[in-house]
Write a protein that holds these residues in place. Structure first.
Motif, PDB file in Angstrom:
ATOM      1  N   THR A  37      84.354  24.269  93.731  1.00 44.19           N
ATOM      2  CA  THR A  37      84.423  23.059  92.911  1.00 44.19           C
ATOM      3  C   THR A  37      84.640  23.438  91.453  1.00 44.19           C
ATOM      4  O   THR A  37      84.004  24.361  90.941  1.00 44.19           O
ATOM      5  CB  THR A  37      83.105  22.271  93.023  1.00 44.19           C
ATOM      6  OG1 THR A  37      82.746  22.161  94.388  1.00 44.19           O
ATOM      7  CG2 THR A  37      83.244  20.894  92.411  1.00 44.19           C
ATOM      8  N   SER A  38      85.559  22.765  90.801  1.00 43.26           N
ATOM      9  CA  SER A  38      85.792  23.039  89.388  1.00 43.26           C
ATOM     10  C   SER A  38      85.463  21.811  88.560  1.00 43.26           C
ATOM     11  O   SER A  38      85.269  20.707  89.095  1.00 43.26           O
ATOM     12  CB  SER A  38      87.241  23.468  89.147  1.00 43.26           C
ATOM     13  OG  SER A  38      88.121  22.453  89.551  1.00 43.26           O
ATOM     14  N   LEU A  39      85.394  22.009  87.257  1.00 42.61           N
ATOM     15  CA  LEU A  39      85.085  20.914  86.357  1.00 42.61           C
ATOM     16  C   LEU A  39      86.107  19.807  86.552  1.00 42.61           C
ATOM     17  O   LEU A  39      87.302  20.065  86.667  1.00 42.61           O
ATOM     18  CB  LEU A  39      85.106  21.398  84.909  1.00 42.61           C
ATOM     19  CG  LEU A  39      84.058  22.459  84.550  1.00 42.61           C
ATOM     20  CD1 LEU A  39      84.285  22.973  83.145  1.00 42.61           C
ATOM     21  CD2 LEU A  39      82.661  21.897  84.686  1.00 42.61           C
ATOM     22  N   GLY A  40      85.636  18.578  86.575  1.00 43.76           N
ATOM     23  CA  GLY A  40      86.542  17.451  86.773  1.00 43.76           C
ATOM     24  C   GLY A  40      86.611  16.981  88.206  1.00 43.76           C
ATOM     25  O   GLY A  40      87.079  15.872  88.471  1.00 43.76           O
ATOM     26  N   ASP A  41      86.175  17.794  89.137  1.00 44.70           N
ATOM     27  CA  ASP A  41      86.180  17.379  90.539  1.00 44.70           C
ATOM     28  C   ASP A  41      85.026  16.412  90.804  1.00 44.70           C
ATOM     29  O   ASP A  41      83.953  16.540  90.218  1.00 44.70           O
ATOM     30  CB  ASP A  41      86.033  18.587  91.471  1.00 44.70           C
ATOM     31  CG  ASP A  41      87.288  19.434  91.495  1.00 44.70           C
ATOM     32  OD1 ASP A  41      88.324  18.943  91.021  1.00 44.70           O
ATOM     33  OD2 ASP A  41      87.227  20.584  91.977  1.00 44.70           O
TER      34      ASP A  41
ATOM     35  N   GLN B   7      91.487  25.219  86.317  1.00 49.38           N
ATOM     36  CA  GLN B   7      90.294  24.478  85.926  1.00 49.38           C
ATOM     37  C   GLN B   7      89.070  25.369  86.111  1.00 49.38           C
ATOM     38  O   GLN B   7      88.856  25.889  87.211  1.00 49.38           O
ATOM     39  CB  GLN B   7      90.141  23.223  86.775  1.00 49.38           C
ATOM     40  CG  GLN B   7      91.270  22.222  86.593  1.00 49.38           C
ATOM     41  CD  GLN B   7      91.094  20.993  87.458  1.00 49.38           C
ATOM     42  OE1 GLN B   7      90.124  20.873  88.185  1.00 49.38           O
ATOM     43  NE2 GLN B   7      92.038  20.073  87.381  1.00 49.38           N
ATOM     44  N   PRO B   8      88.292  25.538  85.061  1.00 52.04           N
ATOM     45  CA  PRO B   8      87.100  26.383  85.206  1.00 52.04           C
ATOM     46  C   PRO B   8      86.014  25.696  86.017  1.00 52.04           C
ATOM     47  O   PRO B   8      85.991  24.464  86.129  1.00 52.04           O
ATOM     48  CB  PRO B   8      86.657  26.607  83.756  1.00 52.04           C
ATOM     49  CG  PRO B   8      87.155  25.412  83.027  1.00 52.04           C
ATOM     50  CD  PRO B   8      88.437  24.999  83.702  1.00 52.04           C
ATOM     51  N   THR B  81      89.102  20.469  81.263  1.00 51.76           N
ATOM     52  CA  THR B  81      88.969  19.512  82.363  1.00 51.76           C
ATOM     53  C   THR B  81      87.521  19.062  82.515  1.00 51.76           C
ATOM     54  O   THR B  81      86.602  19.885  82.480  1.00 51.76           O
ATOM     55  CB  THR B  81      89.441  20.148  83.683  1.00 51.76           C
ATOM     56  OG1 THR B  81      90.797  20.538  83.540  1.00 51.76           O
ATOM     57  CG2 THR B  81      89.316  19.162  84.833  1.00 51.76           C
ATOM     58  N   GLY B  82      87.347  17.769  82.678  1.00 53.02           N
ATOM     59  CA  GLY B  82      85.990  17.231  82.852  1.00 53.02           C
ATOM     60  C   GLY B  82      85.354  16.795  81.558  1.00 53.02           C
ATOM     61  O   GLY B  82      84.339  16.103  81.580  1.00 53.02           O
TER      62      GLY B  82
END
Lengths: 141, 124
Positions: A37-41, B7-8, B81-82
């Motif tokens: 899982t990455s940031l934004g998911d 995406q990290p 991202t995020g």
């Protein structure tokens, strides 16, 4: 032909020898998952990691009159004076059979736990646990 | 070669500070003098867990292309991202760019999978 398998159909083979007086066996396969899982998911995602296989069995401590005692043989994989070495693996075959067709899972394993005892009013039995090493060597279930 | 657009899985950002010198008198009074007009020393640490070795290789390639900690570069939007705030809030200060603060750390997780940690610092 439709068939429901029961304990009557179960067999346990250790190093190619069908064990006598086995009362139960079970095994579990696990797959480790790696989170990706990455940031934004909004949902977690995973990738497959490594697998492991382990299980346990119970054998009655039974001497068949010819000196054969399968429970003792299994127990001595752990309960021994000398240490356990790399070559002390066993080949286990966990089987459900309908008489003509065998549903097998085979693996190479170390006996990792062995216990037995005696109680008044009970049949002595040996409980063993095993930890598979490497991939399954046969799956015909 | 540009910084990988991945995406990290984790991101730590510290905004840095303006160049300020502090003077304390014997009385305890404190005087601070501003020596520059730009914020410096912003840092960002990016974690990329359980990515493919192919993607991990991108960081090593970029590190080599930037000649290690020598050259500066911009970061792609994927790094943020995020983050729902303004992009500039967690980027290098205006007029500054990023460079590697240290070499990327690549940890093998299993065959074909690795985790990468990248530490960057903003420089003017």
């Amino acid at each position: 032909m439709a068939k429901v398998y029961t304990g009557r159909d179960g067999r346990l083979l250790l190093d190619g020898t069908e064990q006598i007086k086995v009362t139960n066996w079970s095994m579990t396969g696990n797959l480790e998952t790696l989170e990706t899982t990455s940031l934004g998911d909004s949902q977690r995602t995973y990738a497959p990691g490594v697998q492991e296989f382990n299980g346990s069995a119970t054998l009655l401590y039974y001497n068949d009159g010819t000196g054969r005692n399968d429970a003792a043989t299994a127990l001595k994989k752990v309960l021994r004076i000398s240490g356990v070495t790399d070559s002390d693996t066993v080949t286990l075959r966990l089987r459900l059979t309908d008489g003509s067709t065998d549903q097998d899972i085979a693996l190479t394993a170390y006996i990792t736990s062995a216990s037995f005892g005696a109680s008044v009013g009970e049949v002595s039995s040996a409980q063993i646990s095993f930890q598979g090493t490497g991939a399954l060597t046969a799956v015909t279930i | 070669m540009a910084f990988p657009t991945l995406q990290p899985t984790s991101r730590d950002f510290s905004p840095g500070d303006w160049p300020i010198k502090r003077f304390n008198s014997q009385s305890g009074a404190e005087v601070r003098i501003l020596y520059g007009s730009q914020r410096t020393n912003a840092k960002i640490s990016l974690g990329y867990d359980n990515i493919s070795d192919t993607n991990a290789q991108l960081f090593l390639d970029d590190y080599a292309a930037q000649i290690g900690t020598l050259r500066t570069f911009d970061l792609p939007a994927a790094v943020r991202t995020g983050w729902s705030g303004s992009a500039g809030s967690i980027d290098a200060p205006p007029g500054a760019k990023w460079r590697y603060e240290s070499e990327p750390a690549v940890r093998a997780v299993r065959p074909g999978r690795s985790s990468v940690t990248v530490n960057l610092v903003a420089v003017i």
